[in-house]
Design a protein around this motif. Structure first.
Motif, PDB file in Angstrom:
ATOM      1  N   LEU A  38       0.831  -1.217   0.000  1.00 16.03           N
ATOM      2  CA  LEU A  38       0.000   0.000   0.000  1.00 16.03           C
ATOM      3  C   LEU A  38       0.864   1.265   0.000  1.00 16.03           C
ATOM      4  O   LEU A  38       0.440   2.310  -0.483  1.00 16.03           O
ATOM      5  N   ALA A  39       2.067   1.146   0.557  1.00 18.40           N
ATOM      6  CA  ALA A  39       2.975   2.300   0.599  1.00 18.40           C
ATOM      7  C   ALA A  39       3.639   2.519  -0.760  1.00 18.40           C
ATOM      8  O   ALA A  39       4.356   3.507  -0.948  1.00 18.40           O
ATOM      9  N   GLY A  40       3.431   1.604  -1.688  1.00 21.39           N
ATOM     10  CA  GLY A  40       3.961   1.764  -3.047  1.00 21.39           C
ATOM     11  C   GLY A  40       5.473   1.641  -3.120  1.00 21.39           C
ATOM     12  O   GLY A  40       6.106   2.215  -4.015  1.00 21.39           O
ATOM     13  N   VAL A  41       6.056   0.877  -2.213  1.00 26.47           N
ATOM     14  CA  VAL A  41       7.521   0.758  -2.192  1.00 26.47           C
ATOM     15  C   VAL A  41       8.002  -0.036  -3.407  1.00 26.47           C
ATOM     16  O   VAL A  41       7.477  -1.114  -3.700  1.00 26.47           O
ATOM     17  N   GLY A  42       8.973   0.524  -4.102  1.00 30.37           N
ATOM     18  CA  GLY A  42       9.511  -0.136  -5.296  1.00 30.37           C
ATOM     19  C   GLY A  42      10.958  -0.559  -5.090  1.00 30.37           C
ATOM     20  O   GLY A  42      11.599  -0.166  -4.107  1.00 30.37           O
ATOM     21  N   SER A  43      11.473  -1.318  -6.055  1.00 31.46           N
ATOM     22  CA  SER A  43      12.795  -1.928  -5.862  1.00 31.46           C
ATOM     23  C   SER A  43      13.944  -0.907  -5.894  1.00 31.46           C
ATOM     24  O   SER A  43      15.038  -1.184  -5.428  1.00 31.46           O
ATOM     25  N   ASP A  44      13.695   0.292  -6.451  1.00 27.97           N
ATOM     26  CA  ASP A  44      14.762   1.312  -6.470  1.00 27.97           C
ATOM     27  C   ASP A  44      14.748   2.175  -5.203  1.00 27.97           C
ATOM     28  O   ASP A  44      15.657   2.977  -4.995  1.00 27.97           O
ATOM     29  N   ASP A  45      13.711   2.046  -4.425  1.00 27.91           N
ATOM     30  CA  ASP A  45      13.510   2.992  -3.312  1.00 27.91           C
ATOM     31  C   ASP A  45      14.438   2.755  -2.125  1.00 27.91           C
ATOM     32  O   ASP A  45      14.767   1.602  -1.799  1.00 27.91           O
ATOM     33  N   VAL A  46      14.808   3.869  -1.500  1.00 31.34           N
ATOM     34  CA  VAL A  46      15.384   3.794  -0.162  1.00 31.34           C
ATOM     35  C   VAL A  46      14.256   4.195   0.786  1.00 31.34           C
ATOM     36  O   VAL A  46      13.548   5.171   0.540  1.00 31.34           O
ATOM     37  N   VAL A  47      14.050   3.408   1.825  1.00 31.91           N
ATOM     38  CA  VAL A  47      12.962   3.692   2.750  1.00 31.91           C
ATOM     39  C   VAL A  47      13.529   4.073   4.113  1.00 31.91           C
ATOM     40  O   VAL A  47      14.427   3.410   4.636  1.00 31.91           O
TER      41      VAL A  47
END
Ligand code: SAM
Length: 285
Positions: A38-47
């Protein structure tokens, strides 16, 4: 991680859930994975995560993102997580108070090579108000942020003018971001189970910013709206007079200004829309 596993983890390390630190740990891996989706986290993201806890959400984030930087204030939890080697290599665990850490510096440094940065957190309910306010200062650099909140606090972010939940936090958010409800959870998804329900929100910076960056208009607006809502049952002018008399050199001028804008000179803050409160802040400046 089930509630029994959370309890066993705490016992193994001689820890107790600390209510003052808002320690209600998520204990459902399926829910954790759904939150990340739901947070839309993708593989390029730094969280960036605030409040590692036992790392259930951290691990779900790491399964999707390229890197996770997670902040935990509780030294007992940090020691336990390190001893058990519970976090994947792509996770950087920082033993820091997220209310004091240089989050802006961190986000800017990651973003400098165009890496998308998101923030995802099951926020400690004890300090969710100040955390939300701090996160607003990151709005120019974060893609978005997704936060689990006590339902009552979440409703404040979604409130309409005139309603009981409408207040300064609503106005600051309405003028800077858009807020979408994603999911509601019962206390049973956490250990220990809080008495209140929780809501997961996704918050995105407005594509066309309403506030001026110059002179930090958000900080000025905050000063005005906090004073305006400091005595909700009083008129706006009297609430300003009580909450921040230094802002109100000429109360009569503000009463007339309200009338010129088609409002009652005895209006309360809650009857003004966010745009009208922004106009008031600009007038007072
Ligand atoms: N993310 C975990 C989860 O979903 O189970 C833990 C969430 S729990 C609601 C909030 C966590 O934030 C706790 O582990 C607590 O110790 C931590 N915390 C509280 N205040 C904090 C602060 N100022 N800075 C960093 N972490 C904090």
């Amino acid at each position: 991680m089930s509630a029994a596993e959370v309890r066993a983890f705490l016992e193994r390390h001689g820890l107790l859930a600390n209510r003052n630190l808002g320690q209600n740990f998520l204990c459902d891996d399926t829910v954790a994975a759904r939150l990340v989706e739901l947070a839309g986290v993708g593989s390029d993201d730094v969280v960036v995560e605030i409040g590692t806890g036992l790392g259930i959400l951290t691990r779900a984030l790491a399964a999707r993102a390229s890197r996770v930087v997670t902040f935990e204030i509780d030294s007992g939890l940090v020691r336990a997580l390190r001893q058990e080697g519970r976090l994947p290599e792509t996770v950087e665990l920082r033993h820091e108070d997220a209310l004091k850490a240089d989050l802006l510096g961190l986000v800017k440094s990651v973003k400098s090579d165009n890496t998308p940065v998101r923030l995802v957190a099951n926020l400690p309910y004890s300090v969710s108000g100040p955390m939300l306010r701090r996160i607003l200062d990151l709005r120019g650099d974060l893609e978005d942020w997704s936060v689990m909140l006590q339902r009552e606090v979440a409703l404040r972010l979604l409130a309409a003018p005139g309603s009981r939940d409408y207040g300064s936090l609503t106005v600051l958010h309405a003028l800077t971001v858009s807020v979408t409800k994603q999911m509601e959870l019962s206390g049973g998804c956490f250990f220990p189970a809080p008495k209140v329900r929780s809501m997961f929100l996704r918050i995105r910076p407005l594509s066309e910013p309403r506030l001026e960056d110059a002179g930090d208009e958000l900080a000025w607006l905050e000063r005005v709206v906090r004073a305006a809502f400091s005595q909700r049952r009083k008129t706006l002018v009297n609430s300003l007079r009580g909450g921040a008399p230094e802002l109100l050199a000429d109360p009569e001028a503000i009463a007339s200004w309200l009338e010129q804008g088609g409002l009652d000179r005895r209006a309360r803050a809650e009857s003004l829309a966010p745009d009208q409160l922004l106009a008031l802040a600009r007038k007072l400046r």
